[in-house]
Design a protein around this motif. Structure first.
Motif, PDB file in Angstrom:
ATOM      1  N   ARG A   1      -6.259   4.014   4.692  1.00 28.38           N
ATOM      2  CA  ARG A   1      -5.837   2.619   4.572  1.00 28.38           C
ATOM      3  C   ARG A   1      -5.992   1.884   5.903  1.00 28.38           C
ATOM      4  O   ARG A   1      -5.208   2.089   6.815  1.00 28.38           O
TER       5      ARG A   1
ATOM      6  N   ARG B   1     -11.378 -10.114   1.518  1.00 25.82           N
ATOM      7  CA  ARG B   1     -10.536 -10.912   0.602  1.00 25.82           C
ATOM      8  C   ARG B   1     -11.389 -11.791  -0.313  1.00 25.82           C
ATOM      9  O   ARG B   1     -11.005 -12.069  -1.454  1.00 25.82           O
TER      10      ARG B   1
ATOM     11  N   ASP C   1      -9.633  -1.941  -6.254  1.00 27.14           N
ATOM     12  CA  ASP C   1     -10.227  -1.388  -5.035  1.00 27.14           C
ATOM     13  C   ASP C   1     -11.443  -0.517  -5.363  1.00 27.14           C
ATOM     14  O   ASP C   1     -12.437  -0.526  -4.635  1.00 27.14           O
TER      15      ASP C   1
ATOM     16  N   GLU D   1     -12.540  -9.515  -2.996  1.00 27.21           N
ATOM     17  CA  GLU D   1     -11.373  -9.168  -3.819  1.00 27.21           C
ATOM     18  C   GLU D   1     -11.046 -10.305  -4.792  1.00 27.21           C
ATOM     19  O   GLU D   1     -10.791 -10.066  -5.981  1.00 27.21           O
TER      20      GLU D   1
ATOM     21  N   PRO E   1       0.847  -1.193   0.000  1.00 24.92           N
ATOM     22  CA  PRO E   1       0.000   0.000   0.000  1.00 24.92           C
ATOM     23  C   PRO E   1       0.888   1.251   0.000  1.00 24.92           C
ATOM     24  O   PRO E   1       1.869   1.314   0.733  1.00 24.92           O
TER      25      PRO E   1
ATOM     26  N   LYS F   1       0.583   2.212  -6.927  1.00 30.85           N
ATOM     27  CA  LYS F   1      -0.148   1.428  -7.935  1.00 30.85           C
ATOM     28  C   LYS F   1      -1.278   2.235  -8.585  1.00 30.85           C
ATOM     29  O   LYS F   1      -1.414   2.254  -9.806  1.00 30.85           O
ATOM     30  N   THR F   2      -2.088   2.880  -7.753  1.00 35.09           N
ATOM     31  CA  THR F   2      -3.247   3.604  -8.272  1.00 35.09           C
ATOM     32  C   THR F   2      -2.804   4.825  -9.091  1.00 35.09           C
ATOM     33  O   THR F   2      -3.239   5.019 -10.226  1.00 35.09           O
TER      34      THR F   2
ATOM     35  N   ARG G   1       5.092 -10.141   2.659  1.00 36.62           N
ATOM     36  CA  ARG G   1       4.604 -10.162   1.279  1.00 36.62           C
ATOM     37  C   ARG G   1       5.667 -10.101   0.184  1.00 36.62           C
ATOM     38  O   ARG G   1       5.357 -10.423  -0.963  1.00 36.62           O
TER      39      ARG G   1
ATOM     40  N   GLY H   1      -2.840  -6.173  -0.797  1.00 34.77           N
ATOM     41  CA  GLY H   1      -2.924  -7.522  -0.228  1.00 34.77           C
ATOM     42  C   GLY H   1      -3.376  -8.576  -1.219  1.00 34.77           C
ATOM     43  O   GLY H   1      -3.624  -9.730  -0.841  1.00 34.77           O
TER      44      GLY H   1
HETATM   45  O1  LIG Z   1      -2.393  -3.983   1.620  1.00 29.69           O
HETATM   46  C1  LIG Z   1      -3.579  -4.327   1.803  1.00 29.69           C
HETATM   47  O2  LIG Z   1      -3.880  -5.406   2.324  1.00 29.69           O
HETATM   48  C2  LIG Z   1      -4.651  -3.402   1.346  1.00 29.69           C
HETATM   49  C3  LIG Z   1      -4.328  -2.362   0.496  1.00 29.69           C
HETATM   50  C4  LIG Z   1      -5.315  -1.390  -0.008  1.00 29.69           C
HETATM   51  O3  LIG Z   1      -4.967  -0.973  -1.322  1.00 29.69           O
HETATM   52  P1  LIG Z   1      -3.673  -0.088  -1.680  1.00 29.69           P
HETATM   53  O4  LIG Z   1      -2.497  -1.013  -1.780  1.00 29.69           O
HETATM   54  O5  LIG Z   1      -3.997   0.547  -3.004  1.00 29.69           O
HETATM   55  O6  LIG Z   1      -3.512   0.923  -0.606  1.00 29.69           O
HETATM   56  C5  LIG Z   1      -6.717  -1.982   0.013  1.00 29.69           C
HETATM   57  O7  LIG Z   1      -6.864  -2.977  -0.967  1.00 29.69           O
HETATM   58  C6  LIG Z   1      -7.031  -2.571   1.366  1.00 29.69           C
HETATM   59  O8  LIG Z   1      -7.014  -1.516   2.264  1.00 29.69           O
HETATM   60  C7  LIG Z   1      -6.044  -3.667   1.781  1.00 29.69           C
END
Ligand SMILES: O=C(O)C1=C[C@@H](OP(=O)(O)O)[C@@H](O)[C@H](O)C1
Ligand SMILES: Nc1ncnc2c1ncn2[C@@H]1O[C@H](COP(=O)(O)OP(=O)(O)O)[C@@H](O)[C@H]1O
Ligand SMILES: [Mg+2]
Length: 185
Positions: free
Chosen positions: A116, A55, A31, A58, A8, A12-13, A135, A79
């Motif tokens: 976040r 998850r 997201d 997701e 995070p 990426k975004t 990770r 994640g």
């Molecule tokens: O690292 C994670 O587990 C997460 C990252 C977030 O996205 P970003 O990586 O875009 O912040 C989002 O999917 C959620 O809060 C969980």
């Protein structure tokens, strides 16, 4: 399809949106797709239903997006690599770039960002280092290429990726099969 993965705050975004614009392709942030589907923010969904439920959604969303036939640039949540099914779908169906950044640099960027859930209520630097330990190997296993963003700005990372693609440093698939050196414009 091209996918960005990473911690995070690794960009990426932000970088995904700019790269998609540069390459003239559609942009999807998984997201954002999830927030539309859930009808609430990710932070709110985490708070009410917990991480496991998040998850599950997701995983469903990643499966659907990566099955799309058209060329897309996909930015994921940090994640996404935690589930084996996601790692497999991303690696097999898309070309994956890991935006690798140091936890300390990310913590500095996110100082004033409260959106976040995984970084809330604790020292972001400590938490990000933990996430990196859990990770990093998963990011490497999912990615085809690793982009070290070090202390580069957003614009510099976008330029680096685009330039390396133009120089043929990535074995990028054409949108409809066959190999090509540079992404569509
Ligand atoms: O690292 C994670 O587990 C997460 C990252 C977030 O996205 P970003 O990586 O875009 O912040 C989002 O999917 C959620 O809060 C969980
Ligand atoms: N390489 C970078 N250098 C400086 N700031 C960055 C960089 N990448 C991202 N940022 C900033 O960090 C914040 C988080 O980026 P974001 O794109 O939301 O990351 P992610 O989607 O990986 O969580 C944004 O404010 C963004 O402008
Ligand atoms: Mg993001």
């Amino acid at each position: 399809m091209y996918t960005l993965i990473g911690l995070p705050g690794s960009g990426k975004t932000t970088i995904g949106r700019q790269l998609a614009q540069l390459w003239g392709m559609g942009f999807v942030d998984s997201d954002q797709v999830m927030e539309q589907r859930l009808g609430c923010t990710i932070a709110a969904y985490f708070a009410e239903h917990g991480e496991a439920a998040f998850r599950d959604v997701e995983q469903q969303v990643i499966d659907e997006i990566t099955a799309a036939p058209q060329p897309l640039l996909l930015s994921t949540g940090g994640g996404v690599v935690l589930r084996e099914a996601n790692r497999q779908h991303l690696h097999e169906r898309t070309t994956v770039f890991y935006l690798q950044a140091a936890p300390e640099d990310i913590a500095r960027r996110l100082r004033n960002d409260g959106t976040r859930p995984l970084l809330k209520g604790q020292d972001p630097g400590v938490r990000l280092r933990e996430l990196m330990q859990q990770r990093h190997a998963l990011y490497l296993a999912t990615a085809h290429y690793t982009i070290k963003t070090a202390r580069l700005s957003v614009t510099q990372v976008v330029r680096k990726l685009a330039m390396q693609a133009e120089l043929g440093e990535y074995d990028l698939p054409a949108p409809h099969g066959g190999a090509m050196a540079t992404p569509p414009r």
